[in-house]
Design an enzyme around this catalytic site. Structure first.
Site, short mmCIF file in Angstrom:
data_model
loop_
_atom_site.label_atom_id
_atom_site.label_comp_id
_atom_site.label_asym_id
_atom_site.label_seq_id
_atom_site.Cartn_x
_atom_site.Cartn_y
_atom_site.Cartn_z
N ALA A 89 0.93 -0.99 -0.22
CA ALA A 89 -0.05 0.27 0.16
C ALA A 89 1.55 1.52 0.35
CB ALA A 89 -1.22 -0.41 1.10
N VAL A 90 0.59 1.89 -0.98
CA VAL A 90 1.16 3.57 -0.89
C VAL A 90 -0.06 4.88 -0.80
CG1 VAL A 90 2.88 4.93 -1.87
CG2 VAL A 90 3.27 2.48 -2.43
N GLU B 174 -0.52 -10.68 -6.06
CA GLU B 174 -1.74 -10.86 -7.03
C GLU B 174 -1.98 -9.79 -7.19
OE1 GLU B 174 -3.48 -12.87 -4.11
OE2 GLU B 174 -3.08 -14.28 -4.96
N ASN C 181 -4.88 -2.75 -12.67
CA ASN C 181 -4.67 -2.04 -12.11
C ASN C 181 -3.03 -1.10 -12.68
OD1 ASN C 181 -2.98 -0.83 -10.15
ND2 ASN C 181 -3.01 -1.07 -8.18
N TYR D 182 4.75 -3.24 -10.91
CA TYR D 182 5.98 -5.06 -10.85
C TYR D 182 6.05 -5.85 -12.72
CZ TYR D 182 2.81 -4.78 -7.05
OH TYR D 182 2.23 -4.66 -5.93
#
Length: 151
Positions: free
Chosen positions: A68-69, A101, A106, A113
């Site tokens: 999370a950012v 995942e 997104n 990634y």
């Protein structure tokens, strides 16, 4: 930004960051985050007020549980730093590969990634609350390509 190990005392801050970073249907509360930190092989890394990653290692494999950012800190390299540091930590704990995942919708996370070398190895249909598929990604953790984790 400095990353440090996250522990039980950080759970409220981690839950607040998760709430800021994810839509309501995907937010994890304090109970869920505390449970993830307590998993055998579980560990977390925190950038105070900006973001965090939770991961675990079991049987030579690692998994990113969540990354999370906070929206105010996006597009500054923090997501990549969290992923890279978690990968180093997982390799140091004996993992040869790391899985995660990501929602097919997104695009920003998928680009992050892909840039880190993650490759798609599977798909979970309609995995997310909005009906999106989850792409299952893998990152090889070759010992010669990772630096030692920070102290």
């Amino acid at each position: 930004m400095t990353l440090r190990a996250a522990g039980a005392a950080d759970v409220p801050a981690l839950a607040a960051l998760h709430a800021a970073a994810f839509p309501p249907a995907e937010q994890w509360g304090e109970v869920a985050i505390g449970a993830m930190l307590d998993l055998p092989g579980g560990f977390g890394l925190l950038a105070e007020g900006a973001g965090f990653v939770l991961a675990r290692v079991a049987a030579g494999e690692a998994e990113i549980l969540t990354l999370a950012v906070h929206p105010d800190h996006r597009r500054a390299g923090l997501g990549g730093a969290l992923l890279a540091t978690a990968a180093v930590g997982a390799a140091a704990r004996g993992a040869a590969e790391l899985f995660l995942e990501v929602s097919e919708r997104n695009a920003a996370a998928r680009a992050l990634y892909a840039a880190a070398g993650c490759v798609e190895v599977g798909r979970r249909r309609r995995y997310y609350a909005d009906g999106a598929d989850a792409l299952v990604l893998r990152l090889d953790l070759a010992a010669d390509s990772r630096e030692a984790p920070p102290n």
